[in-house]
Design a protein around this motif. Structure first.
Motif, PDB file in Angstrom:
ATOM      1  N   ARG A 198      -0.269   8.158  21.409  1.00 46.94           N
ATOM      2  CA  ARG A 198      -0.296   7.668  20.030  1.00 46.94           C
ATOM      3  C   ARG A 198      -1.688   7.113  19.786  1.00 46.94           C
ATOM      4  O   ARG A 198      -2.404   6.800  20.722  1.00 46.94           O
ATOM      5  N   PRO A 199      -2.031   6.918  18.548  1.00 42.32           N
ATOM      6  CA  PRO A 199      -3.309   6.249  18.293  1.00 42.32           C
ATOM      7  C   PRO A 199      -3.279   4.846  18.904  1.00 42.32           C
ATOM      8  O   PRO A 199      -2.211   4.229  18.973  1.00 42.32           O
ATOM      9  N   PRO A 200      -4.423   4.345  19.375  1.00 42.57           N
ATOM     10  CA  PRO A 200      -4.426   2.980  19.910  1.00 42.57           C
ATOM     11  C   PRO A 200      -4.075   1.980  18.815  1.00 42.57           C
ATOM     12  O   PRO A 200      -4.220   2.271  17.628  1.00 42.57           O
ATOM     13  N   THR A 201      -3.597   0.830  19.242  1.00 42.91           N
ATOM     14  CA  THR A 201      -3.271  -0.192  18.258  1.00 42.91           C
ATOM     15  C   THR A 201      -4.511  -0.484  17.424  1.00 42.91           C
ATOM     16  O   THR A 201      -5.633  -0.453  17.924  1.00 42.91           O
ATOM     17  N   ASN A 202      -4.312  -0.755  16.157  1.00 40.13           N
ATOM     18  CA  ASN A 202      -5.460  -0.922  15.254  1.00 40.13           C
ATOM     19  C   ASN A 202      -5.621  -2.357  14.785  1.00 40.13           C
ATOM     20  O   ASN A 202      -6.074  -2.595  13.674  1.00 40.13           O
ATOM     21  N   SER A 203      -5.267  -3.294  15.630  1.00 38.10           N
ATOM     22  CA  SER A 203      -5.438  -4.698  15.309  1.00 38.10           C
ATOM     23  C   SER A 203      -6.911  -4.983  14.987  1.00 38.10           C
ATOM     24  O   SER A 203      -7.802  -4.675  15.791  1.00 38.10           O
ATOM     25  N   THR A 204      -7.154  -5.549  13.838  1.00 39.20           N
ATOM     26  CA  THR A 204      -8.526  -5.891  13.453  1.00 39.20           C
ATOM     27  C   THR A 204      -9.136  -6.849  14.462  1.00 39.20           C
ATOM     28  O   THR A 204     -10.301  -6.688  14.852  1.00 39.20           O
ATOM     29  N   GLU A 205      -8.347  -7.833  14.899  1.00 36.63           N
ATOM     30  CA  GLU A 205      -8.860  -8.799  15.874  1.00 36.63           C
ATOM     31  C   GLU A 205      -9.189  -8.116  17.198  1.00 36.63           C
ATOM     32  O   GLU A 205     -10.207  -8.403  17.819  1.00 36.63           O
ATOM     33  N   ARG A 206      -8.334  -7.194  17.615  1.00 34.93           N
ATOM     34  CA  ARG A 206      -8.602  -6.452  18.859  1.00 34.93           C
ATOM     35  C   ARG A 206      -9.891  -5.653  18.739  1.00 34.93           C
ATOM     36  O   ARG A 206     -10.735  -5.676  19.632  1.00 34.93           O
ATOM     37  N   LEU A 207     -10.070  -4.957  17.631  1.00 34.86           N
ATOM     38  CA  LEU A 207     -11.277  -4.154  17.433  1.00 34.86           C
ATOM     39  C   LEU A 207     -12.523  -5.034  17.363  1.00 34.86           C
ATOM     40  O   LEU A 207     -13.557  -4.718  17.958  1.00 34.86           O
ATOM     41  N   ASP A 208     -12.418  -6.163  16.653  1.00 35.15           N
ATOM     42  CA  ASP A 208     -13.554  -7.082  16.541  1.00 35.15           C
ATOM     43  C   ASP A 208     -13.928  -7.665  17.900  1.00 35.15           C
ATOM     44  O   ASP A 208     -15.111  -7.725  18.257  1.00 35.15           O
ATOM     45  N   LEU A 209     -12.923  -8.098  18.671  1.00 39.48           N
ATOM     46  CA  LEU A 209     -13.207  -8.681  19.983  1.00 39.48           C
ATOM     47  C   LEU A 209     -13.759  -7.645  20.957  1.00 39.48           C
ATOM     48  O   LEU A 209     -14.625  -7.965  21.774  1.00 39.48           O
ATOM     49  N   SER A 210     -13.297  -6.415  20.857  1.00 39.46           N
ATOM     50  CA  SER A 210     -13.839  -5.348  21.704  1.00 39.46           C
ATOM     51  C   SER A 210     -15.310  -5.117  21.389  1.00 39.46           C
ATOM     52  O   SER A 210     -16.149  -4.997  22.296  1.00 39.46           O
ATOM     53  N   ARG A 211     -15.627  -5.059  20.106  1.00 36.93           N
ATOM     54  CA  ARG A 211     -17.024  -4.885  19.689  1.00 36.93           C
ATOM     55  C   ARG A 211     -17.874  -6.069  20.156  1.00 36.93           C
ATOM     56  O   ARG A 211     -18.994  -5.899  20.651  1.00 36.93           O
ATOM     57  N   GLU A 212     -17.330  -7.281  20.015  1.00 38.80           N
ATOM     58  CA  GLU A 212     -18.061  -8.480  20.449  1.00 38.80           C
ATOM     59  C   GLU A 212     -18.310  -8.467  21.957  1.00 38.80           C
ATOM     60  O   GLU A 212     -19.369  -8.899  22.422  1.00 38.80           O
TER      61      GLU A 212
END
Length: 197
Positions: free
Chosen positions: A109-123
């Motif tokens: 499935r597509p990975p979870t799209n949590s904004t916080e998860r994406l932001d923390l990954s980028r950080e």
């Protein structure tokens, strides 16, 4: 008496984390989650929408927790190797996130799209890039992925580990070998930086 929504959500998330870590999305059962939490299963649908959405929230929440727990501290080579060591040790001692990420990938499935998860990954990628002068964001992303892949390999490849290495693993030696592998990748990236500079 008012319904304690936060407590109910927390209990459901805790039970769902254990259930999905053990059995994945397909094998996880809403009835077991509700029973383990001591909450009516209808609350799962009320608060999370569906089993799949609950799974996504569990994965994102656990990833966010671990990212916050293991920051990149300092600069240079030592910062990267310290981060790698702490990641290996964490995933050795707490297999929850490694297993959830494994199940997430298997679900296709597509990975979870949590904004916080994406932001923390980028950080996290940006923090690693800042820790090593000259390391581009793309290279830092590859290095973070390599560290995560190494750190998560032991919990998800337990049978292969026991087959090849045996039941008595020297965890300190394993951590040092994995850290040495990260050091080799970092050195290769740094050489590339100096060649293109």
């Amino acid at each position: 008496m008012a319904w304690d929504t936060q407590r109910t959500r927390r209990l459901l998330l805790e039970a769902a984390t254990a259930e999905f870590s053990e059995r994945g999305l397909a094998g996880g059962r809403v009835d077991r989650i509700a029973d383990d939490a001591g909450i009516n299963k209808q609350r799962i649908y009320k608060y999370f929408g569906s089993k799949a959405e609950l799974f996504d929230e569990v994965v994102a929440g656990e990833m966010i927790r671990v990212m916050a727990l293991i920051p990149i501290v300092g600069t240079g080579r030592e910062a990267v190797l310290s981060y790698a060591q702490r990641m290996v040790e964490h995933h050795r001692d707490d297999q929850t996130l490694a297993r959830l990420l494994f199940w997430e990938s298997l679900e296709n499935r597509p990975p979870t799209n949590s904004t916080e998860r994406l932001d923390l990954s980028r950080e996290k990628v940006e923090a690693l890039a800042e820790a090593v002068p000259g390391l581009r964001t793309e290279e830092a992303a590859e290095l973070v992925f390599f560290i995560v892949a190494l750190a998560c390999s032991t919990p998800i490849l337990g049978h292969v580990d026991r087959q090849l290495v045996g039941a008595q693993v020297d965890h300190g030696r394993r951590r040092d070998l994995m850290t040495a592998a990260v050091a080799a990748v970092l050195d290769a990236l740094v050489v590339d930086i100096t060649r293109t500079a």
